[in-house]
Design a protein around this motif. Structure first.
Motif, PDB file in Angstrom:
ATOM      1  N   VAL A  25       0.542  -1.230   0.159  1.00 29.23           N
ATOM      2  CA  VAL A  25      -0.406  -0.078   0.151  1.00 29.23           C
ATOM      3  C   VAL A  25       0.859   1.534  -0.063  1.00 29.23           C
ATOM      4  O   VAL A  25       0.292   2.216  -0.924  1.00 29.23           O
ATOM      5  CB  VAL A  25      -1.053   0.153   1.027  1.00 29.23           C
ATOM      6  CG1 VAL A  25      -1.660   1.505   1.265  1.00 29.23           C
ATOM      7  CG2 VAL A  25      -2.015  -1.278   0.561  1.00 29.23           C
ATOM      8  N   GLU A  26       1.667   1.632   0.498  1.00 29.15           N
ATOM      9  CA  GLU A  26       2.462   2.607   0.911  1.00 29.15           C
ATOM     10  C   GLU A  26       3.512   2.179  -0.272  1.00 29.15           C
ATOM     11  O   GLU A  26       3.494   3.574  -1.149  1.00 29.15           O
ATOM     12  CB  GLU A  26       3.823   2.683   1.802  1.00 29.15           C
ATOM     13  CG  GLU A  26       3.542   1.756   3.880  1.00 29.15           C
ATOM     14  CD  GLU A  26       4.029   1.485   4.322  1.00 29.15           C
ATOM     15  OE1 GLU A  26       5.779   2.228   4.107  1.00 29.15           O
ATOM     16  OE2 GLU A  26       4.048   1.274   5.222  1.00 29.15           O
ATOM     17  N   ALA A  27       4.183   1.766  -1.227  1.00 27.24           N
ATOM     18  CA  ALA A  27       4.619   1.289  -2.752  1.00 27.24           C
ATOM     19  C   ALA A  27       3.404   2.537  -3.982  1.00 27.24           C
ATOM     20  O   ALA A  27       3.821   2.981  -4.290  1.00 27.24           O
ATOM     21  CB  ALA A  27       5.109   0.509  -2.317  1.00 27.24           C
ATOM     22  N   TYR A  28       2.433   1.974  -3.763  1.00 22.68           N
ATOM     23  CA  TYR A  28       1.416   2.143  -3.852  1.00 22.68           C
ATOM     24  C   TYR A  28       0.838   3.530  -4.268  1.00 22.68           C
ATOM     25  O   TYR A  28       1.311   4.209  -5.299  1.00 22.68           O
ATOM     26  CB  TYR A  28      -0.063   1.441  -4.338  1.00 22.68           C
ATOM     27  CG  TYR A  28      -1.047   1.733  -5.597  1.00 22.68           C
ATOM     28  CD1 TYR A  28      -0.666   1.521  -7.020  1.00 22.68           C
ATOM     29  CD2 TYR A  28      -2.099   2.472  -5.049  1.00 22.68           C
ATOM     30  CE1 TYR A  28      -1.770   1.643  -7.770  1.00 22.68           C
ATOM     31  CE2 TYR A  28      -2.560   3.456  -6.036  1.00 22.68           C
ATOM     32  CZ  TYR A  28      -2.388   2.862  -7.355  1.00 22.68           C
ATOM     33  OH  TYR A  28      -3.833   3.437  -8.461  1.00 22.68           O
ATOM     34  N   VAL A  29       0.604   3.942  -2.881  1.00 25.18           N
ATOM     35  CA  VAL A  29       0.991   5.408  -2.693  1.00 25.18           C
ATOM     36  C   VAL A  29       1.864   6.626  -2.918  1.00 25.18           C
ATOM     37  O   VAL A  29       1.364   7.406  -3.573  1.00 25.18           O
ATOM     38  CB  VAL A  29       0.139   5.603  -1.700  1.00 25.18           C
ATOM     39  CG1 VAL A  29       0.137   7.058  -0.801  1.00 25.18           C
ATOM     40  CG2 VAL A  29      -1.071   5.088  -0.552  1.00 25.18           C
ATOM     41  N   THR A  34       3.977  10.119  -7.203  1.00 26.23           N
ATOM     42  CA  THR A  34       5.242  10.499  -8.316  1.00 26.23           C
ATOM     43  C   THR A  34       4.505  10.673  -9.296  1.00 26.23           C
ATOM     44  O   THR A  34       4.658  11.851 -10.426  1.00 26.23           O
ATOM     45  CB  THR A  34       5.864   9.045  -7.990  1.00 26.23           C
ATOM     46  OG1 THR A  34       6.364   9.095  -6.789  1.00 26.23           O
ATOM     47  CG2 THR A  34       7.345   9.718  -8.903  1.00 26.23           C
ATOM     48  N   LYS A  35       3.278  10.089 -10.094  1.00 24.81           N
ATOM     49  CA  LYS A  35       2.560  10.228 -11.241  1.00 24.81           C
ATOM     50  C   LYS A  35       1.826  11.282 -11.381  1.00 24.81           C
ATOM     51  O   LYS A  35       1.549  12.294 -11.960  1.00 24.81           O
ATOM     52  CB  LYS A  35       1.770   9.406 -10.952  1.00 24.81           C
ATOM     53  CG  LYS A  35       2.216   7.986 -11.547  1.00 24.81           C
ATOM     54  CD  LYS A  35       0.972   6.343 -11.988  1.00 24.81           C
ATOM     55  CE  LYS A  35       1.953   5.150 -11.950  1.00 24.81           C
ATOM     56  NZ  LYS A  35       1.407   4.624 -12.871  1.00 24.81           N
ATOM     57  N   LEU A  36       1.247  11.582 -10.181  1.00 20.49           N
ATOM     58  CA  LEU A  36       0.981  13.466  -9.605  1.00 20.49           C
ATOM     59  C   LEU A  36       1.821  14.823 -10.167  1.00 20.49           C
ATOM     60  O   LEU A  36       1.178  15.435  -9.743  1.00 20.49           O
ATOM     61  CB  LEU A  36      -0.547  13.286  -8.737  1.00 20.49           C
ATOM     62  CG  LEU A  36      -1.714  11.764  -8.979  1.00 20.49           C
ATOM     63  CD1 LEU A  36      -2.340  11.805  -7.791  1.00 20.49           C
ATOM     64  CD2 LEU A  36      -2.487  11.654 -10.370  1.00 20.49           C
ATOM     65  N   GLY A  37       2.903  14.146  -9.687  1.00 18.69           N
ATOM     66  CA  GLY A  37       3.352  14.648  -9.171  1.00 18.69           C
ATOM     67  C   GLY A  37       3.577  16.143  -7.947  1.00 18.69           C
ATOM     68  O   GLY A  37       3.967  16.926  -8.087  1.00 18.69           O
ATOM     69  N   LEU A  38       3.352  15.345  -6.428  1.00 20.11           N
ATOM     70  CA  LEU A  38       3.281  15.700  -5.739  1.00 20.11           C
ATOM     71  C   LEU A  38       3.980  15.246  -5.269  1.00 20.11           C
ATOM     72  O   LEU A  38       4.584  14.164  -4.152  1.00 20.11           O
ATOM     73  CB  LEU A  38       1.882  14.977  -4.562  1.00 20.11           C
ATOM     74  CG  LEU A  38       0.226  14.773  -5.670  1.00 20.11           C
ATOM     75  CD1 LEU A  38      -0.839  14.384  -4.980  1.00 20.11           C
ATOM     76  CD2 LEU A  38       0.284  16.236  -5.911  1.00 20.11           C
TER      77      LEU A  38
END
Length: 57
Positions: A25-29, A34-38
């Motif tokens: 879950v941590e890796a997915y979050v 990262t994908k959203l540039g946050l």
């Protein structure tokens, strides 16, 4: 996973609901952020920003 986050679920609740380990879950979050540039910032809650992006999309 972002759908479950948008429901306001904690990481632990996501683990239980999706039968995933906490590390998964941590890796997915992290991947979502990262994908959203946050990037990590003291003034922002990245989970909230990710959910807002999801809801706007």
């Amino acid at each position: 996973m972002l759908t479950v986050m948008a429901e306001g679920r904690s990481s632990q609740a996501i683990c239980q609901q999706l039968y995933l380990s906490p590390k998964t879950v941590e890796a997915y979050v992290r991947g979502v952020f990262t994908k959203l540039g946050l990037h990590q910032c003291a003034d922002d809650n990245r989970r909230v920003l990710a959910v807002l992006t999801y809801l706007r999309g």
